[in-house]
Design a protein around this motif. Sequence first.
Motif, mmCIF file in Angstrom:
data_model
loop_
_atom_site.group_PDB
_atom_site.id
_atom_site.type_symbol
_atom_site.label_atom_id
_atom_site.label_comp_id
_atom_site.label_asym_id
_atom_site.label_seq_id
_atom_site.Cartn_x
_atom_site.Cartn_y
_atom_site.Cartn_z
ATOM 1 N N MET A 1 0.827 -1.208 0.000
ATOM 2 C CA MET A 1 0.000 0.000 0.000
ATOM 3 C C MET A 1 0.862 1.259 0.000
ATOM 4 N N LEU A 2 1.976 1.226 0.721
ATOM 5 C CA LEU A 2 2.887 2.370 0.734
ATOM 6 C C LEU A 2 3.517 2.584 -0.637
ATOM 7 N N ASP A 3 3.913 1.504 -1.294
ATOM 8 C CA ASP A 3 4.476 1.632 -2.638
ATOM 9 C C ASP A 3 3.443 2.167 -3.619
ATOM 10 N N LEU A 4 2.231 1.704 -3.507
ATOM 11 C CA LEU A 4 1.169 2.191 -4.386
ATOM 12 C C LEU A 4 0.904 3.671 -4.133
ATOM 13 N N GLY B 1 3.741 5.715 -5.413
ATOM 14 C CA GLY B 1 3.657 5.779 -6.873
ATOM 15 C C GLY B 1 2.622 6.781 -7.344
ATOM 16 N N VAL B 2 1.452 6.769 -6.723
ATOM 17 C CA VAL B 2 0.395 7.711 -7.120
ATOM 18 C C VAL B 2 0.853 9.145 -6.877
ATOM 19 N N LEU B 3 1.437 9.405 -5.719
ATOM 20 C CA LEU B 3 1.905 10.763 -5.419
ATOM 21 C C LEU B 3 3.023 11.201 -6.366
ATOM 22 N N GLY C 1 13.654 6.911 -10.625
ATOM 23 C CA GLY C 1 13.937 7.122 -9.209
ATOM 24 C C GLY C 1 12.931 6.418 -8.325
ATOM 25 N N LEU C 2 11.679 6.480 -8.711
ATOM 26 C CA LEU C 2 10.636 5.784 -7.963
ATOM 27 C C LEU C 2 10.888 4.277 -7.955
ATOM 28 N N LEU C 3 11.223 3.731 -9.110
ATOM 29 C CA LEU C 3 11.466 2.290 -9.200
ATOM 30 C C LEU C 3 12.666 1.860 -8.376
ATOM 31 N N SER C 4 13.635 2.761 -8.213
ATOM 32 C CA SER C 4 14.826 2.389 -7.449
ATOM 33 C C SER C 4 14.586 2.382 -5.945
ATOM 34 N N ILE C 5 13.583 3.121 -5.457
ATOM 35 C CA ILE C 5 13.352 3.163 -4.011
ATOM 36 C C ILE C 5 12.173 2.300 -3.565
ATOM 37 N N ALA C 6 11.360 1.850 -4.497
ATOM 38 C CA ALA C 6 10.180 1.062 -4.135
ATOM 39 C C ALA C 6 10.555 -0.389 -3.844
ATOM 40 N N THR C 7 9.869 -0.980 -2.862
ATOM 41 C CA THR C 7 10.093 -2.400 -2.579
ATOM 42 C C THR C 7 9.329 -3.282 -3.570
ATOM 43 N N GLN C 8 8.234 -2.771 -4.090
ATOM 44 C CA GLN C 8 7.443 -3.449 -5.128
ATOM 45 C C GLN C 8 7.418 -2.532 -6.353
ATOM 46 N N PRO C 9 8.459 -2.554 -7.186
ATOM 47 C CA PRO C 9 8.554 -1.592 -8.287
ATOM 48 C C PRO C 9 7.384 -1.638 -9.267
ATOM 49 N N ALA C 10 6.882 -2.815 -9.560
ATOM 50 C CA ALA C 10 5.780 -2.910 -10.518
ATOM 51 C C ALA C 10 4.526 -2.233 -9.972
ATOM 52 N N LEU C 11 4.252 -2.421 -8.711
ATOM 53 C CA LEU C 11 3.083 -1.799 -8.093
ATOM 54 C C LEU C 11 3.257 -0.284 -8.025
ATOM 55 N N ALA C 12 4.459 0.168 -7.714
ATOM 56 C CA ALA C 12 4.730 1.602 -7.670
ATOM 57 C C ALA C 12 4.585 2.222 -9.053
ATOM 58 N N LEU C 13 5.023 1.508 -10.084
ATOM 59 C CA LEU C 13 4.903 2.014 -11.448
ATOM 60 C C LEU C 13 3.441 2.116 -11.867
ATOM 61 N N PHE D 1 -0.288 9.965 -12.854
ATOM 62 C CA PHE D 1 0.002 10.805 -14.011
ATOM 63 C C PHE D 1 -1.254 10.961 -14.878
ATOM 64 N N ALA D 2 -1.928 9.851 -15.133
ATOM 65 C CA ALA D 2 -3.140 9.889 -15.962
ATOM 66 C C ALA D 2 -4.258 10.665 -15.280
ATOM 67 N N LEU D 3 -4.359 10.563 -13.962
ATOM 68 C CA LEU D 3 -5.384 11.301 -13.228
ATOM 69 C C LEU D 3 -5.173 12.802 -13.366
#
Length: 94
Positions: free
Chosen positions: A6-9, A12-14, A61-73, A80-82
């Motif tokens: 949930m934190l990675d998600l 990612g949204v932010l 940068g986001l992908l490098s710090i996230a524990t779940q990179p796919a979810l963060a992406l 971005f789309a929002l």
Amino acid sequence: MTVEMMLDLALGVLTGAALGALHLAWLWRAAARLRPDGSGALALVGGAVLRLAVVLAGFAGLLSIATQPALALVGALAGFALIRAVAVRRARRG
């Protein structure tokens, strides 16, 4: 869904929303500089390269710090789309 997911998600949204807002603000400024005689087109094209580089660097940068990179992406792309959808809606109204 775990707390880390949930934190990675959320991160990612932010991140995606911030990058989307930055991208669209720079695009708006570049488009406002365009003139009917064609001046300002070089700034628009050069700015496109710079905007793309900043957004891709932000996603990397986001992908490098996230524990779940796919979810963060996924979250970043959604954020971005929002922001893009909100900007398009506001532009159509005004």
